[in-house]
Design a protein around this motif. Structure first.
Motif, short mmCIF file in Angstrom:
data_model
loop_
_atom_site.label_atom_id
_atom_site.label_comp_id
_atom_site.label_asym_id
_atom_site.label_seq_id
_atom_site.Cartn_x
_atom_site.Cartn_y
_atom_site.Cartn_z
N VAL A 210 0.73 -1.31 0.00
CA VAL A 210 -0.05 0.18 -0.10
C VAL A 210 0.85 1.31 -0.12
O VAL A 210 0.68 2.30 -0.85
CB VAL A 210 -1.11 -0.01 1.30
CG1 VAL A 210 -1.60 1.18 1.30
CG2 VAL A 210 -2.04 -0.99 0.91
N SER A 211 1.81 1.07 0.88
CA SER A 211 2.68 2.33 0.96
C SER A 211 3.67 2.70 -0.27
O SER A 211 3.87 3.85 -0.59
CB SER A 211 3.31 2.65 2.01
OG SER A 211 4.43 1.66 2.36
N CYS A 212 4.17 1.53 -0.82
CA CYS A 212 5.17 1.90 -1.99
C CYS A 212 4.74 1.10 -3.27
O CYS A 212 5.06 1.53 -4.36
CB CYS A 212 6.18 0.80 -1.69
SG CYS A 212 6.97 1.55 -0.03
N GLY A 213 3.89 0.43 -3.27
CA GLY A 213 3.14 -0.21 -4.50
C GLY A 213 2.84 0.68 -5.73
O GLY A 213 3.78 0.41 -6.80
N ALA A 214 2.25 1.56 -5.85
CA ALA A 214 2.01 2.17 -6.93
C ALA A 214 3.18 3.20 -7.46
O ALA A 214 3.48 3.21 -8.65
CB ALA A 214 0.61 3.23 -6.92
N ASP A 215 3.84 4.01 -6.48
CA ASP A 215 5.03 4.62 -6.78
C ASP A 215 6.22 3.60 -7.26
O ASP A 215 6.71 4.26 -8.15
CB ASP A 215 5.38 5.28 -5.49
CG ASP A 215 4.63 6.41 -4.95
OD1 ASP A 215 3.55 6.82 -5.90
OD2 ASP A 215 4.51 6.78 -3.92
N ASN A 216 6.39 2.69 -6.77
CA ASN A 216 7.56 1.97 -7.14
C ASN A 216 7.03 1.23 -8.37
O ASN A 216 7.98 1.33 -9.27
CB ASN A 216 7.48 0.57 -6.02
CG ASN A 216 8.09 1.03 -4.98
OD1 ASN A 216 8.19 2.14 -4.30
ND2 ASN A 216 8.82 0.23 -4.07
N ILE A 217 6.02 0.68 -8.78
CA ILE A 217 5.59 0.43 -10.06
C ILE A 217 5.90 1.41 -11.04
O ILE A 217 6.54 1.23 -12.21
CB ILE A 217 4.27 -0.06 -10.23
CG1 ILE A 217 4.12 -1.55 -9.25
CG2 ILE A 217 3.74 -0.33 -11.51
CD1 ILE A 217 2.51 -2.03 -9.27
N ALA A 218 5.43 2.70 -10.80
CA ALA A 218 5.49 3.65 -11.78
C ALA A 218 6.88 3.96 -11.95
O ALA A 218 7.52 4.39 -13.39
CB ALA A 218 5.02 4.93 -11.27
N VAL A 219 8.00 3.92 -11.00
CA VAL A 219 9.57 4.16 -11.10
C VAL A 219 10.15 2.91 -11.77
O VAL A 219 10.92 3.08 -12.60
CB VAL A 219 9.82 4.49 -9.97
CG1 VAL A 219 11.49 4.67 -9.99
CG2 VAL A 219 9.46 5.91 -9.35
N TYR A 220 9.74 1.84 -11.42
CA TYR A 220 10.30 0.72 -11.76
C TYR A 220 10.13 0.50 -13.29
O TYR A 220 11.05 -0.14 -13.88
CB TYR A 220 9.92 -0.76 -10.85
CG TYR A 220 10.69 -0.93 -9.82
CD1 TYR A 220 11.44 -0.03 -9.08
CD2 TYR A 220 10.09 -1.72 -8.86
CE1 TYR A 220 11.94 -0.27 -7.72
CE2 TYR A 220 10.44 -2.18 -7.48
CZ TYR A 220 11.72 -1.33 -7.01
OH TYR A 220 11.99 -1.40 -5.90
N VAL A 221 8.90 0.36 -13.70
CA VAL A 221 8.54 -0.12 -15.01
C VAL A 221 9.52 0.64 -16.17
O VAL A 221 10.13 -0.11 -17.13
CB VAL A 221 6.88 0.23 -15.39
CG1 VAL A 221 6.82 0.17 -16.76
CG2 VAL A 221 6.27 -0.82 -14.60
#
Length: 190
Positions: free
Chosen positions: A104-115
């Motif tokens: 929840v705290s890192c999911g969306a942001d991490n995906i946006a940066v990792y992809v």
């Protein structure tokens, strides 16, 4: 060729905020439970980013991801009553709590940066990066554990840890709801 400084900065950049949350989680759950939850969360996020990250972002509107913010809000409001739980149930609950908090705290942001970064890697480089991230996850958790053992940190957590962690859970949930545009989207319905 793999750019090791880039993937190191990528990991640190997207997980730095979770380091503070780890301090709270390690005061509440054992190292092993926290490690398993954190590693599984990181592996899930990494895998989604590397394999189907673009697809998820295309299919799921960003605002809908905001509903995940309700999970930490619930955890913060509910609190925990550990008096009558078995050790095995506490362990499972700890792993799931850490996993959910990471997602929840890192999911969306991490995906946006990792992809964008992971999409440029060859398969061998991708596998190496995955193993490297598993190692970095362990190192960051170990650092959080030792930092949390400092006397002043222990005093603060003993006195204020439970209410502070509940407040942080609620704030994380509110941030996810705000950051994904869910609140704005729902208000536009009216």
């Amino acid at each position: 060729m793999l750019n090791l400084p880039l993937v190191t900065m990528l990991f640190i950049g997207v997980n730095l905020d979770f380091f503070v949350i780890l301090l709270f989680l390690l005061q509440k759950y054992r190292f092993k439970e926290t490690l398993i939850g954190y590693e599984v969360g990181m592996l899930l996020i990494f895998t989604m980013s590397a394999i189907i990250g673009q697809l998820i972002q295309t299919i799921t509107p960003t605002w809908a991801i905001g509903f995940l913010g309700l999970i930490p809000i619930y955890m913060g409001i509910k609190g925990e009553n550990d008096n009558e739980e078995s050790a095995q149930n506490k362990t499972k609950k700890g792993i799931i709590a850490v996993l959910l908090m990471y997602l929840v705290s890192c999911g969306a942001d991490n995906i946006a940066v990792y992809v964008p970064v992971l999409a440029t890697l060859s398969f061998p480089s991708l596998l190496f990066t995955l193993v490297y991230f598993v190692i970095l996850t362990f190192i960051s958790l170990t650092l959080a554990y030792f930092f949390g053992q400092l006397k002043i940190i222990k005093i603060i957590f003993k006195k204020w840890g439970a209410p502070l962690s509940r407040i942080i859970y609620i704030l994380i949930g509110l941030f996810v709801i705000w950051d994904t545009g869910l609140l704005e989207h729902v208000l536009n319905w009216f």
